[in-house]
Design a protein around this motif. Structure first.
Motif, PDB file in Angstrom:
ATOM      1  N   GLY A 285      36.690  52.211  52.146  1.00 35.29           N
ATOM      2  CA  GLY A 285      37.195  51.339  53.193  1.00 35.29           C
ATOM      3  C   GLY A 285      37.796  50.059  52.634  1.00 35.29           C
ATOM      4  O   GLY A 285      38.816  49.562  53.139  1.00 35.29           O
ATOM      5  N   PHE A 286      37.181  49.516  51.576  1.00 35.17           N
ATOM      6  CA  PHE A 286      37.733  48.311  50.944  1.00 35.17           C
ATOM      7  C   PHE A 286      39.123  48.590  50.368  1.00 35.17           C
ATOM      8  O   PHE A 286      40.034  47.758  50.495  1.00 35.17           O
ATOM      9  N   LEU A 287      39.310  49.748  49.751  1.00 36.53           N
ATOM     10  CA  LEU A 287      40.627  50.093  49.201  1.00 36.53           C
ATOM     11  C   LEU A 287      41.663  50.236  50.309  1.00 36.53           C
ATOM     12  O   LEU A 287      42.821  49.834  50.150  1.00 36.53           O
ATOM     13  N   VAL A 288      41.258  50.832  51.445  1.00 35.85           N
ATOM     14  CA  VAL A 288      42.180  50.920  52.591  1.00 35.85           C
ATOM     15  C   VAL A 288      42.563  49.520  53.051  1.00 35.85           C
ATOM     16  O   VAL A 288      43.741  49.229  53.304  1.00 35.85           O
ATOM     17  N   GLY A 289      41.573  48.625  53.161  1.00 37.89           N
ATOM     18  CA  GLY A 289      41.853  47.248  53.558  1.00 37.89           C
ATOM     19  C   GLY A 289      42.767  46.539  52.576  1.00 37.89           C
ATOM     20  O   GLY A 289      43.654  45.770  52.978  1.00 37.89           O
ATOM     21  N   LEU A 290      42.564  46.807  51.291  1.00 34.52           N
ATOM     22  CA  LEU A 290      43.390  46.183  50.258  1.00 34.52           C
ATOM     23  C   LEU A 290      44.843  46.651  50.362  1.00 34.52           C
ATOM     24  O   LEU A 290      45.777  45.841  50.232  1.00 34.52           O
ATOM     25  N   ILE A 291      45.027  47.955  50.602  1.00 32.24           N
ATOM     26  CA  ILE A 291      46.391  48.481  50.766  1.00 32.24           C
ATOM     27  C   ILE A 291      47.076  47.803  51.949  1.00 32.24           C
ATOM     28  O   ILE A 291      48.233  47.366  51.854  1.00 32.24           O
ATOM     29  N   GLY A 292      46.362  47.709  53.063  1.00 28.44           N
ATOM     30  CA  GLY A 292      46.931  47.069  54.247  1.00 28.44           C
ATOM     31  C   GLY A 292      47.270  45.615  54.012  1.00 28.44           C
ATOM     32  O   GLY A 292      48.334  45.129  54.434  1.00 28.44           O
TER      33      GLY A 292
END
Length: 583
Positions: A285-292
């Protein structure tokens, strides 16, 4: 007065007609629940979106409008928190609610006679709403499909309907859910026929029509009667333009393959990590947030958070004029969707497929429009065609893709290039990958789902499930008298011949009788060398093909340890008839 009896065929026909009417009436209730379920799920997503990103309590949320969170950089933690919470909920109460939903309905129909636990709808709704509302890069169609399917299954079980009728109500729930979600009633029907039901007839189609009609009408009354996406005026400019749509279909096919491959390789990577599921969910989830957040810094929008309809609206309005941005979003969306699902998030892949299709189609449209402006339509036309093409490539539901995109845009002029690109994308994916994003999830679990309606049952029963393990065999050094006595005692006319662990052929009672050999002689020169082995994960259709090729009525079923059992032609036929009767 005549005493002539009514023909049995007419009585049977009347019975089936009454059954169809009864199930169709039940599908009215299924459609009502599917319609309100789709609407309620949309508001639930809005609630969690406002809670996670803005810290407010409200159900009002327009997914087609870009937003900016109040948390600044800390927005990277929002998908992590949401996916971790969704993962905990599904693991605790309904593991089958994890992932993108549609495969679980498919396997319930093919393997469990349409039985779906009622709790699945509740848990799937909650977990998916949290995942999507918190920015998980997934769609809402998978959860809604499970909501409608779960209610249809539960209703059928409560009323003690036959397995076939339960499955029809499951299909009705799916059709109604899809129709209400995308304002596409015909698309919902075709989706259920192509992907869910094992066969189609008037008995199965009529309940689907009624459910989809009711559910979509409820959605229209509450959410309004407008197409899901608005496409600018389109005009077919030149016949040469079809060649550009052909190229788009090829690219969409390879994008579909890449999407499927990355998704499942990412899942494998996360499964192999020596961490507990909560840590994996937080990391993904952190990686998804970082991409966004990186996309927000570069382009002013998060883009990959949620269903992604804001991006689709921009592309179809020709408001994304840079090919590089579309290429970046293509890669980012694939990564974000794979991370969301691999980390334990819950949601569908239909909306991400639309996103990817719009990105690749928009990029092709911008390119050809700049090179051949007098021969091509606007980039938005290529975007909408790309949406259908990638949906067809990933799901294998090509007819659904064509019908749904037409219903979602209500633009008939684009049908010719749309159909061309969809067919090409479907063939590219089928040729070079052979699995859809739905069937791949199941084959990895040893479950084979055959979407070809001509031979569905033969493709859905594995030999390991029907074989007999009481194995009787002989060896090349067995004596004629011993083998004859064994056949007589066991009432068997054909025996497999094993040389150690290797199956080398068969010997029949007829061969022994005609040989004229003495009882003390071995059968070494009497048996017929044949490859009669078949893997336990093969299906009935594979077995029948092997029997035809080797001209035998018996096969030895093998696994990693060697011979595990056997099947005969009669066993296969009996299994087929039993499965057919159950459906």
């Amino acid at each position: 007065m005549s005493n002539a009896r009514i023909p049995v065929s007419l009585s049977e026909e009347n019975y089936h007609l009454n059954k169809t009417i009864y199930v169709s009436l039940l599908s009215v209730l299924v459609g009502i629940v599917a319609g309100f379920g789709a609407i309620g799920f949309r508001y639930l997503i809005g609630f969690f979106h406002n809670l996670f990103f803005h810290g407010t309590l409200s159900f009002i949320y327009d997914s087609e409008v870009p937003f900016v969170s109040r948390w600044g950089f800390l927005v990277v933690l929002v998908p992590a928190a949401g996916i971790a919470l969704a993962n905990w909920i599904t693991e605790k109460w309904a593991p089958e609610a994890k992932g993108h939903g549609v495969p679980e309905v498919m396997v319930a129909v093919m393997e469990h006679r349409g039985v779906i636990r009622p709790v699945v709808a509740l848990i799937k709704s909650l977990a998916s709403a949290i995942s999507i509302g918190a920015g998980g890069s997934v769609g809402r169609e998978g959860p809604i499909v499970q909501i409608g399917a779960s209610f249809g299954s539960t209703l059928g079980q409560v009323l003690k309907l036959s397995p076939r009728e339960v499955i029809i109500l499951v299909g009705a729930g799916v059709a109604g859910s899809i129709g209400a979600t995308f304002n596409a009633p015909i698309g919902g029907i075709i989706f259920a026929i192509e992907l869910i039901l094992p066969e189609y007839s008037i008995m199965t189609i009529m309940p689907l029509v009624i459910s989809s009609t009711i559910a979509t009408h409820i959605s229209l009354l509450i959410l309004g009667n407008s197409p899901a996406f608005t496409l600018p005026m389109y005009q077919f400019v030149s016949s040469y333009e079809l060649s550009f749509y052909l190229v788009l279909g090829i690219l969409a096919g390879f994008v579909s393959i890449g999407f499927i491959a990355v998704l499942y390789r990412t899942e494998d990577f996360f499964d192999e990590l020596p961490l507990n599921s909560t840590v994996k969910a937080l990391a993904g989830g952190f990686l998804v947030g970082l991409i966004g957040y990186v996309l927000f810094l570069l382009f002013g929008e998060y883009y990959v958070f949620g269903v992604g309809y804001a991006f689709l609206t921009e592309v179809l309005a020709n408001s994304v004029p840079v090919v590089l941005l579309l290429a970046a979003l293509l890669v980012a969306k694939i990564a974000a969707n794979a991370l969301t699902l691999a980390a334990g998030g819950s949601g569908g892949i239909f909306a991400p497929s639309l996103f990817l299709g719009a990105a690749v189609g928009g990029a092709v449209g911008l390119t050809v429009n700049s090179l051949f402006p007098e021969l091509t339509a606007s980039p938005s036309a290529y975007a909408i065609v790309g949406m259908a093409a990638v949906v067809a490539g990933t799901t294998g539901a090509s007819l659904t893709a064509v019908i749904m995109i037409f219903e979602m845009t209500r633009n008939y002029e684009i049908m010719l290039p749309l159909m061309l690109s969809v067919v090409v994308a479907h063939f590219i994916t089928a040729k070079f990958y052979r699995e859809t994003i739905y069937t791949k999830k199941l084959t990895r679990r040893g479950i084979k789902i055959q979407l070809d309606k001509r031979i569905p049952i033969f493709r859905t029963v594995r030999l390991g499930d029907i074989m007999k393990t009481s194995f009787v065999s002989c060896s090349p050094l067995s004596r004629v008298g011993e083998v004859s006595r064994m056949m007589h005692e066991k009432a068997i006319g054909l025996l497999p011949v094993l040389d150690g662990q290797n199956v080398v052929g068969t010997v029949s009672y007829e061969e022994l009788f005609r040989s004229g050999c003495r009882k003390e002689e071995t059968i070494e020169k009497l048996f017929t060398p044949k490859d009669i082995t078949v893997d336990r994960n093969s299906d009935l259709y594979d077995a029948l093909n092997r029997m035809k090729k080797e001209r035998t009525n018996l096969l030895v079923v093998t696994d990693s340890s060697g011979a595990a059992g056997f099947v005969t032609r009669n066993m296969i036929i009996s299994s087929y008839l039993a499965k057919r009767e159950a459906l």
